[in-house]
Scaffold this motif. Structure first.
Motif: not given
Ligand SMILES: [Zn+2]
Length: 368
Positions: A61-88
């Motif tokens: 998977l390539l998960s794309i962080n986006v500066d999109y008002p309906d998505f979580p804040a950019l900082r939170d998207q990055a945190t999710v990405a780091h956590e998911m990447r740490a898992k696999d």
């Protein structure tokens, strides 16, 4: 008399998908064990079930962080990405993005490049720019900013120098600028009917589709060394002929298919041989992607993505299998978004391997 050309066409297409085709096809049963890469998803929540279904179905998977008002804040998207990447780390990759806040001020370029370098150090393999550039974002003087603005040059030169690709979602499907009864897909029709604020046909004061495409094309031409990925078929989803011209003009560009399969199916239902020939000719320029979005509970329902359900893994599995059936096999399936059945393209195995795997490995430099 008029039947003859049609019979000839049928014979040609029968040969293309039949035993005379030198390249064998994959079957539906091959789906799970062929290596595949979804180059456009959004993991907005740290959800191991996304990795589980990807593992079961043979996807990275390539998960794309986006500066999109309906998505979580950019900082939170990055945190999710780091956590998911740490898992696999092998299965999960991510693209970072930047904020337009302060764009045009002297500090913006240096600050943005520093933030991007931090993200690359944490594993980001690409950068996303979104349709807010061209459709929403303004500079300090309140003027609309387009992608070909020279004030992006310092950041783009930095990406070129570091060899990092840019993923650009510019504009919207062309349907967004058409009256409802001229739109080609049901999903666009219902989405824009329900979201007049995003329906550009109702906002003639806003930039036209053609103006946004022209700004994007000037940008790509202005940065010939930048590896450019036009998300959503580069918003040329309505015409494989237009997309072919885009590819021919811009050798540094690829596109992903995310959330635009129904637009392809409209075209292949009209002329299947043409769409199939397009995929074969441009087999090195197309990345498989879906726009599957795993959102926190109570997502803002406005997100223009496959509809949220309570069972994301099931939704992901269904989308991936339906697309495989369409691209890899000759089998037909019902497609609600176009109110019709869509026979598959039956692309040869080597083409499927490129679209689903090799092109993304090369483009995002994922070799390991
Ligand atoms: Zn997306």
């Amino acid at each position: 008399m008029r039947l003859l050309p049609n019979i000839a066409l049928l014979t040609v297409s029968a040969l293309l998908i039949g035993a005379a085709d030198p390249a064998p096809l994959y079957s539906e049963a091959d789906f799970a064990h062929v290596a595949k890469f979804d180059a456009h998803v959004h993991a907005n929540v740290s959800d191991p079930r996304f990795l589980d279904v990807a593992r079961r179905d043979g996807f990275e998977l390539l998960s794309i962080n986006v500066d999109y008002p309906d998505f979580p804040a950019l900082r939170d998207q990055a945190t999710v990405a780091h956590e998911m990447r740490a898992k696999d780390p092998r299965r999960f990759r991510f693209a970072t993005t930047f904020s337009m806040q302060g764009f045009g001020t002297p500090e913006w370029t240096a600050r943005t490049n520093r933030a991007l370098d931090d993200a690359f150090a944490r594993g980001a393999v690409a950068v996303k720019v979104w349709k807010n550039i061209g459709m929403v974002a303004t500079d300090a003087e309140g003027k609309r900013v387009f992608l070909d603005d020279p004030r992006f040059d310092g950041v783009m030169a930095h990406l070129e120098q570091r060899g990092i690709p840019l993923i650009a979602h510019q504009a919207e499907p062309k349907n967004c600028w058409l009256p409802l009864d001229q739109m080609t897909t049901e999903n666009d029709r219902s989405y824009f009917r329900e979201h007049p604020e995003y329906y550009m046909y109702l906002h003639p004061e806003e930039p036209s589709y053609e103006a946004l495409m022209a700004a994007r094309d000037r940008f790509v031409a202005r940065h010939p060394k930048l590896a450019f990925d036009g998300a959503h078929m580069a918003s040329l989803e309505w015409s494989v002929d237009e997309l072919a011209r885009f590819f021919d003009r811009h050798p540094n560009a690829v596109v992903d298919l995310a959330a635009r399969m129904s637009n392809l199916q409209v075209q292949s239902n009209a002329d299947r041989a043409k769409v199939r020939a397009f995929f074969i000719k441009y087999q090195d320029r197309i990345l498989y992607g879906t726009d599957l979005t795993d959102s926190p509970p109570d997502p803002a329902a406005r997100a223009q993505n496959p509809p949220a359900t309570n069972d994301f893994p099931k939704e992901a599995d269904q989308v991936w299998r339906a697309d495989w059936r369409y691209l890899a096999t000759p089998l037909s399936q019902r497609v609600d978004a176009i109110n019709a059945d869509a026979p598959g393209l039956a692309l040869p195995r080597p083409v499927i391997d490129k679209i689903y795997w090799k092109n993304a490995q090369r483009f995002f430099k994922l070799g390991k």
